[in-house]
Write a protein that holds these residues in place. Structure first.
Motif, PDB file in Angstrom:
ATOM      1  N   THR A 199     -25.087   1.709 -91.855  1.00 33.55           N
ATOM      2  CA  THR A 199     -25.201   3.324 -92.437  1.00 33.55           C
ATOM      3  C   THR A 199     -23.943   3.977 -91.935  1.00 33.55           C
ATOM      4  O   THR A 199     -23.324   4.991 -92.472  1.00 33.55           O
ATOM      5  CB  THR A 199     -26.285   4.002 -91.334  1.00 33.55           C
ATOM      6  OG1 THR A 199     -25.568   3.937 -90.036  1.00 33.55           O
ATOM      7  CG2 THR A 199     -27.553   3.314 -91.438  1.00 33.55           C
ATOM      8  N   GLY A 200     -22.975   3.320 -91.172  1.00 34.83           N
ATOM      9  CA  GLY A 200     -21.452   3.920 -91.068  1.00 34.83           C
ATOM     10  C   GLY A 200     -21.698   4.834 -89.877  1.00 34.83           C
ATOM     11  O   GLY A 200     -20.668   5.661 -89.865  1.00 34.83           O
ATOM     12  N   ALA A 201     -22.677   4.913 -88.987  1.00 37.41           N
ATOM     13  CA  ALA A 201     -22.965   6.015 -88.418  1.00 37.41           C
ATOM     14  C   ALA A 201     -22.045   6.006 -86.977  1.00 37.41           C
ATOM     15  O   ALA A 201     -21.763   4.751 -86.606  1.00 37.41           O
ATOM     16  CB  ALA A 201     -24.420   5.914 -87.576  1.00 37.41           C
ATOM     17  N   ASP A 202     -21.688   7.083 -86.258  1.00 32.37           N
ATOM     18  CA  ASP A 202     -21.135   7.121 -85.071  1.00 32.37           C
ATOM     19  C   ASP A 202     -21.949   6.970 -84.113  1.00 32.37           C
ATOM     20  O   ASP A 202     -21.595   6.642 -83.062  1.00 32.37           O
ATOM     21  CB  ASP A 202     -20.256   8.517 -85.041  1.00 32.37           C
ATOM     22  CG  ASP A 202     -19.178   8.856 -86.405  1.00 32.37           C
ATOM     23  OD1 ASP A 202     -18.413   7.707 -86.584  1.00 32.37           O
ATOM     24  OD2 ASP A 202     -19.590   9.677 -87.111  1.00 32.37           O
ATOM     25  N   PHE A 203     -23.168   7.578 -84.201  1.00 28.38           N
ATOM     26  CA  PHE A 203     -24.350   7.672 -83.134  1.00 28.38           C
ATOM     27  C   PHE A 203     -25.510   6.775 -83.519  1.00 28.38           C
ATOM     28  O   PHE A 203     -25.956   7.095 -84.815  1.00 28.38           O
ATOM     29  CB  PHE A 203     -24.437   9.153 -82.993  1.00 28.38           C
ATOM     30  CG  PHE A 203     -23.591   9.946 -82.660  1.00 28.38           C
ATOM     31  CD1 PHE A 203     -22.587   9.805 -81.357  1.00 28.38           C
ATOM     32  CD2 PHE A 203     -22.886  10.786 -83.522  1.00 28.38           C
ATOM     33  CE1 PHE A 203     -21.599  10.664 -80.939  1.00 28.38           C
ATOM     34  CE2 PHE A 203     -21.657  11.586 -83.121  1.00 28.38           C
ATOM     35  CZ  PHE A 203     -21.024  11.420 -81.908  1.00 28.38           C
ATOM     36  N   LEU A 204     -26.097   6.088 -82.580  1.00 31.78           N
ATOM     37  CA  LEU A 204     -27.485   5.918 -83.074  1.00 31.78           C
ATOM     38  C   LEU A 204     -28.235   6.369 -81.925  1.00 31.78           C
ATOM     39  O   LEU A 204     -27.940   6.343 -80.685  1.00 31.78           O
ATOM     40  CB  LEU A 204     -27.732   4.294 -82.803  1.00 31.78           C
ATOM     41  CG  LEU A 204     -29.241   3.686 -82.751  1.00 31.78           C
ATOM     42  CD1 LEU A 204     -29.048   2.409 -83.817  1.00 31.78           C
ATOM     43  CD2 LEU A 204     -30.081   3.632 -81.405  1.00 31.78           C
ATOM     44  N   ILE A 205     -29.290   7.113 -82.469  1.00 33.02           N
ATOM     45  CA  ILE A 205     -30.054   8.232 -81.545  1.00 33.02           C
ATOM     46  C   ILE A 205     -31.381   7.685 -81.504  1.00 33.02           C
ATOM     47  O   ILE A 205     -32.036   6.980 -82.453  1.00 33.02           O
ATOM     48  CB  ILE A 205     -30.067   9.582 -82.051  1.00 33.02           C
ATOM     49  CG1 ILE A 205     -28.674  10.011 -82.281  1.00 33.02           C
ATOM     50  CG2 ILE A 205     -31.014  10.471 -81.214  1.00 33.02           C
ATOM     51  CD1 ILE A 205     -28.480  11.385 -82.972  1.00 33.02           C
ATOM     52  N   GLY A 206     -32.245   7.780 -80.288  1.00 28.89           N
ATOM     53  CA  GLY A 206     -33.535   7.478 -80.161  1.00 28.89           C
ATOM     54  C   GLY A 206     -34.056   8.517 -79.104  1.00 28.89           C
ATOM     55  O   GLY A 206     -33.466   9.135 -78.443  1.00 28.89           O
ATOM     56  N   SER A 207     -35.551   7.860 -78.649  1.00 27.24           N
ATOM     57  CA  SER A 207     -36.107   8.886 -78.048  1.00 27.24           C
ATOM     58  C   SER A 207     -36.977   8.052 -76.949  1.00 27.24           C
ATOM     59  O   SER A 207     -37.815   8.828 -76.147  1.00 27.24           O
ATOM     60  CB  SER A 207     -37.525   9.701 -78.650  1.00 27.24           C
ATOM     61  OG  SER A 207     -36.691  10.513 -79.842  1.00 27.24           O
ATOM     62  N   ASP A 208     -36.645   6.791 -76.960  1.00 31.01           N
ATOM     63  CA  ASP A 208     -37.273   5.890 -75.706  1.00 31.01           C
ATOM     64  C   ASP A 208     -36.028   5.100 -75.051  1.00 31.01           C
ATOM     65  O   ASP A 208     -35.253   4.515 -75.723  1.00 31.01           O
ATOM     66  CB  ASP A 208     -38.375   4.909 -76.340  1.00 31.01           C
ATOM     67  CG  ASP A 208     -39.658   5.798 -76.300  1.00 31.01           C
ATOM     68  OD1 ASP A 208     -39.974   6.053 -75.065  1.00 31.01           O
ATOM     69  OD2 ASP A 208     -40.153   5.669 -77.380  1.00 31.01           O
ATOM     70  N   GLY A 209     -35.899   5.406 -73.834  1.00 26.83           N
ATOM     71  CA  GLY A 209     -34.879   4.886 -73.023  1.00 26.83           C
ATOM     72  C   GLY A 209     -34.758   3.349 -72.968  1.00 26.83           C
ATOM     73  O   GLY A 209     -33.732   2.745 -72.997  1.00 26.83           O
ATOM     74  N   GLY A 210     -35.954   2.670 -73.017  1.00 27.71           N
ATOM     75  CA  GLY A 210     -36.141   1.297 -73.112  1.00 27.71           C
ATOM     76  C   GLY A 210     -35.455   0.671 -74.511  1.00 27.71           C
ATOM     77  O   GLY A 210     -34.459  -0.396 -74.572  1.00 27.71           O
ATOM     78  N   CYS A 211     -35.771   1.328 -75.841  1.00 24.87           N
ATOM     79  CA  CYS A 211     -35.110   0.947 -76.812  1.00 24.87           C
ATOM     80  C   CYS A 211     -33.568   0.922 -76.646  1.00 24.87           C
ATOM     81  O   CYS A 211     -32.904   0.147 -77.401  1.00 24.87           O
ATOM     82  CB  CYS A 211     -35.943   1.560 -78.034  1.00 24.87           C
ATOM     83  SG  CYS A 211     -37.566   1.354 -78.122  1.00 24.87           S
TER      84      CYS A 211
END
Length: 238
Positions: A199-211
């Motif tokens: 994706t060329g993303a600067d950030f990968l965002i998520g809502s679960d700490g384990g992942c």
């Protein structure tokens, strides 16, 4: 509104900044935060590994700890799902079932609470760059929270969201699965990292700490220039 915070083990031990960000975002939205120090592990690792009876003491402890809360909010779709699971674990218990049902009815994942309860879709966050969002399995498939995170992210000033290819695929964490089935987990997280990189993303965002811990660790080992962030940290960016 008085919010009782369920902070989770991973946030407590590894991701304290996520807990701080959660508190600061909710306080800016007018919430009064309460943090019961009696909270412990929700019992999910033991429960998901098949040790149902052994996990019940932890569940009972958490039910009692949060019993008087107006609402319970947690920065984890997975742990929110576990609170919802208690009512099924105690379905034959006339004492603990109604207490578990009461807890389930007032427990929310952070973004779900902001969008669906507080009716807020823009928290005034600012973060320049391009991001992609990883939807965790428990949060989307079991808790059923899919749109709230993206609704909030789309309103972060300066942030461009790129869809994550094969977003529905598991990242390979799965709690104890990543330990017991390490080689399979590694292949799964490699697929997730490759998808994020494409994706060329600067950030990968998520809502679960384990992942995020799993994906972030693999990103670091492979030397990928992607910064992993919990959505609470993004929403707290100014």
């Amino acid at each position: 509104m008085k919010v009782t915070l369920f902070i989770t083990c991973i946030v407590d031990m590894f991701q304290a900044d996520v807990g701080k960000a959660t508190v600061e975002v909710l306080e800016r939205l007018g919430c009064d935060i309460e943090f019961p120090r009696g909270q412990v592990c929700c019992g999910q690792p033991a429960y998901n590994s098949g040790y149902v009876e052994d996990s019940k003491d932890a569940m009972k402890k958490m039910i009692a700890t949060f019993e008087n809360a107006e609402v319970v909010v947690t920065p984890s779709g997975s742990c929110a799902t576990m609170f919802k699971e208690y009512q099924h674990v105690f379905h034959n218990d006339p004492i603990w079932r109604p207490r578990a049902e009461k807890l389930a009815s007032k427990t929310y994942e952070l973004t779900e609470f902001i969008v669906d309860v507080l009716k807020v879709d823009n928290v005034g966050a600012k973060l320049p760059g391009t991001a992609t969002y990883h939807p965790s399995c428990h949060m989307t498939r079991l808790l059923g929270v899919k749109d709230a995170p993206l609704t909030l992210l789309k309103n972060v000033e300066g942030l461009n969201i790129e869809p994550l290819p094969n977003a529905h695929n598991c990242c390979g964490f799965g709690g104890t699965f990543s330990v017991k089935m390490g080689s399979i987990s590694e292949q799964m997280v490699d697929e997730k990292v490759d998808s994020a990189s494409s994706t060329g993303a600067d950030f990968l965002i998520g809502s679960d700490g384990g992942c995020l811990m799993n994906i972030g660790g693999r990103i670091e080992r492979r030397g990928k220039p992607i910064h992993v962030m919990h959505i609470a940290e993004v929403l707290n960016s100014r």
